[in-house]
Design an enzyme around this catalytic site. Structure first.
Site, PDB file in Angstrom:
ATOM      1  N   ASP A   1       1.574   3.984   2.879  1.00 49.31           N
ATOM      2  CA  ASP A   1       0.535   4.820   2.264  1.00 49.31           C
ATOM      3  C   ASP A   1       1.148   5.978   1.456  1.00 49.31           C
ATOM      4  O   ASP A   1       1.440   5.802   0.279  1.00 49.31           O
ATOM      5  CB  ASP A   1      -0.444   5.320   3.338  1.00 49.31           C
ATOM      6  CG  ASP A   1      -1.830   5.630   2.779  1.00 49.31           C
ATOM      7  OD1 ASP A   1      -2.047   5.450   1.570  1.00 49.31           O
ATOM      8  OD2 ASP A   1      -2.713   6.055   3.565  1.00 49.31           O
ATOM      9  N   ASP A   2       1.306   7.153   2.082  1.00 49.32           N
ATOM     10  CA  ASP A   2       1.907   8.329   1.431  1.00 49.32           C
ATOM     11  C   ASP A   2       3.053   8.820   2.318  1.00 49.32           C
ATOM     12  O   ASP A   2       2.903   9.810   3.045  1.00 49.32           O
ATOM     13  CB  ASP A   2       0.845   9.429   1.267  1.00 49.32           C
ATOM     14  CG  ASP A   2      -0.297   8.991   0.375  1.00 49.32           C
ATOM     15  OD1 ASP A   2      -0.119   8.984  -0.859  1.00 49.32           O
ATOM     16  OD2 ASP A   2      -1.367   8.629   0.907  1.00 49.32           O
TER      17      ASP A   2
ATOM     18  N   HIS B   1       1.317   4.823  -2.417  1.00 46.44           N
ATOM     19  CA  HIS B   1       0.970   5.674  -3.562  1.00 46.44           C
ATOM     20  C   HIS B   1       2.258   6.355  -3.992  1.00 46.44           C
ATOM     21  O   HIS B   1       2.828   7.125  -3.210  1.00 46.44           O
ATOM     22  CB  HIS B   1      -0.072   6.714  -3.152  1.00 46.44           C
ATOM     23  CG  HIS B   1      -1.329   6.120  -2.603  1.00 46.44           C
ATOM     24  ND1 HIS B   1      -2.402   5.799  -3.402  1.00 46.44           N
ATOM     25  CD2 HIS B   1      -1.658   5.740  -1.338  1.00 46.44           C
ATOM     26  CE1 HIS B   1      -3.362   5.280  -2.650  1.00 46.44           C
ATOM     27  NE2 HIS B   1      -2.939   5.218  -1.389  1.00 46.44           N
TER      28      HIS B   1
ATOM     29  N   HIS C   1       0.857  -1.192   0.000  1.00 47.51           N
ATOM     30  CA  HIS C   1       0.000   0.000   0.000  1.00 47.51           C
ATOM     31  C   HIS C   1       0.886   1.233   0.000  1.00 47.51           C
ATOM     32  O   HIS C   1       1.288   1.729   1.056  1.00 47.51           O
ATOM     33  CB  HIS C   1      -0.925  -0.036   1.227  1.00 47.51           C
ATOM     34  CG  HIS C   1      -1.976   1.038   1.232  1.00 47.51           C
ATOM     35  ND1 HIS C   1      -3.211   0.869   1.817  1.00 47.51           N
ATOM     36  CD2 HIS C   1      -1.989   2.291   0.723  1.00 47.51           C
ATOM     37  CE1 HIS C   1      -3.928   1.979   1.673  1.00 47.51           C
ATOM     38  NE2 HIS C   1      -3.195   2.862   1.011  1.00 47.51           N
TER      39      HIS C   1
ATOM     40  N   GLU D   1     -11.434   3.072   5.565  1.00 44.64           N
ATOM     41  CA  GLU D   1     -10.409   3.949   6.161  1.00 44.64           C
ATOM     42  C   GLU D   1     -11.152   4.987   7.000  1.00 44.64           C
ATOM     43  O   GLU D   1     -10.991   5.056   8.209  1.00 44.64           O
ATOM     44  CB  GLU D   1      -9.587   4.629   5.052  1.00 44.64           C
ATOM     45  CG  GLU D   1      -8.529   5.598   5.590  1.00 44.64           C
ATOM     46  CD  GLU D   1      -7.803   6.371   4.488  1.00 44.64           C
ATOM     47  OE1 GLU D   1      -8.270   6.361   3.329  1.00 44.64           O
ATOM     48  OE2 GLU D   1      -6.769   7.004   4.806  1.00 44.64           O
TER      49      GLU D   1
ATOM     50  N   HIS E   1      -9.461   0.828  -1.649  1.00 41.16           N
ATOM     51  CA  HIS E   1      -9.482   1.432  -0.323  1.00 41.16           C
ATOM     52  C   HIS E   1     -10.916   1.324   0.192  1.00 41.16           C
ATOM     53  O   HIS E   1     -11.862   1.701  -0.512  1.00 41.16           O
ATOM     54  CB  HIS E   1      -9.122   2.918  -0.404  1.00 41.16           C
ATOM     55  CG  HIS E   1      -7.665   3.196  -0.605  1.00 41.16           C
ATOM     56  ND1 HIS E   1      -6.927   2.599  -1.587  1.00 41.16           N
ATOM     57  CD2 HIS E   1      -6.817   4.032   0.068  1.00 41.16           C
ATOM     58  CE1 HIS E   1      -5.676   3.055  -1.510  1.00 41.16           C
ATOM     59  NE2 HIS E   1      -5.573   3.921  -0.522  1.00 41.16           N
TER      60      HIS E   1
HETATM   61 ZN   LIG Z   1      -3.855   4.795   0.432  1.00 42.72          ZN
END
Ligand SMILES: [Zn+2]
Length: 339
Positions: free
Chosen positions: A279-280, A20, A18, A201, A198
């Site tokens: 994630d980011d 991005h 996961h 969340e 996703h």
């Molecule tokens: Zn994400």
């Protein structure tokens, strides 16, 4: 000085499921790309960018994220972005990564689909050759846009589909349930693509059910809110569904109050195939190693639990069985050696 736990985590073979790639754009690199492309950005220093990374929810973050992505213009930018991520990931013990990209963020700005995907694929090939990190690409549809736009994106991807592992669904979750994309996910399945989304969340457990039933996902991104629904937890555990959990992201976006309240170990105890991911990372305070260290300290995870999380990341990957077995054997070897 690295302590024992940090050294154990760094050496633990792991997959990232996961991530991005646009979310790995560090402020320094944002300035570098802006300079070389002659793009104006609404910040005057790296510090000003970092100061802006205080979010109270997903939308706050997305507003800055889309502004930052504007500096990405050329194939070289996407190559350099990917390679910078893989260098950090390799240092964190990542052996395999399945990375998301958001083509619509770029095609909406007039950047051709091919520029994005060729740049990323070149960076991925170089990472495998130089760092030994294998990777696959997952095309994410932006869920705040309509399904027609997603279909258009899938059509643009056609010449590269043999080099894309699957499709995903990201961006603003609330008000954009998985059901909105049922037809385009069915079309992707017909083309032999894997599906992830996703769900849960910020959105409710019902969105997770929709992702399972209507999108037929192979893997669930986040999935935290499934914990509100015991029947759903039982179903996820029974089916061996992988959850790509992102601890620091959860805290940064205020979906979990603090890292020491994170449910990662509860997920394991419930029999869920949970994994740890970043994630980011440029926006949420750390790469995958930082996420492992945060939950290890915040929740007091032991080596056996950390190894389970790493093993889950390979079991939940799209790698062939033989590669999964080899990576899991490497985890067992590291666990034995580090004891
Ligand atoms: Zn994400």
């Amino acid at each position: 000085m690295m302590d024992d736990l940090d050294a154990f985590i760094a050496g633990l073979p792991k997959a990232e499921l996961h991530l991005h790639i646009e979310g790995s754009l560090e402020p320094e690199q944002m300035f570098e790309f802006a300079r070389r492309n002659g793009v104006a950005i609404p910040f005057d220093s790296v510090e000003a960018v970092r100061a802006a990374y205080e979010f109270s929810n997903l939308q706050d973050f997305l507003d800055i994220y889309y502004a930052g992505a504007d500096v990405l213009r050329t194939e070289a930018d996407f190559h350099d972005l990917a390679l910078a991520y893989f260098q950090r990931a390799a240092a964190d013990g990542v052996r395999h990564a399945e990375i998301f990209f958001d083509p619509q963020t770029h095609t909406q700005r007039g950047i051709p689909f091919g520029t994005v995907v060729e740049g990323l694929l070149a960076g991925m090939a170089e990472a495998e050759a130089r760092l030994g990190v294998t990777s696959q690409l997952i095309l994410c549809f932006l869920r705040h846009l309509d399904e027609e736009d997603a279909f258009k994106t899938l059509a643009q991807a056609e010449p590269w589909l043999h080099r894309i592992a699957g499709v995903g669904l990201d961006s603003s979750e609330m008000g954009h349930p998985p059901s909105k994309f049922a037809r385009v996910f069915a079309a992707a399945a017909d083309k032999g693509l894997k599906r992830v989304a996703h769900a849960g969340e910020e959105g409710p457990a019902d969105y997770v059910r929709e992702a399972l039933d209507l999108l037929q996902v192979d893997r669930l991104d986040h999935g935290n809110r499934s914990l509100d629904d015991p029947a759903l937890v039982a179903r996820l555990a029974r089916s061996g569904m992988t959850l790509t959990v992102c601890p620091l992201s959860n805290v940064k976006l205020c979906n979990v109050a603090a890292i020491d309240a994170h449910p990662i170990d509860r997920m394991l105890d419930l029999g869920l195939r949970a994994t740890v991911n970043s994630d980011d990372p440029a926006y949420f305070g750390g790469y995958i190693g930082e996420n492992y260290r945060a939950v290890a300290r915040g929740r007091g995870l032991d080596r056996r639990q950390l190894a389970t999380l790493a093993r889950n990341s390979f079991l939940g990957s799209f790698l062939p069985d033989a590669a999964v077995a080899a990576h899991c054997a490497a985890i067992d070897a590291w666990l034995a050696e580090a004891r």
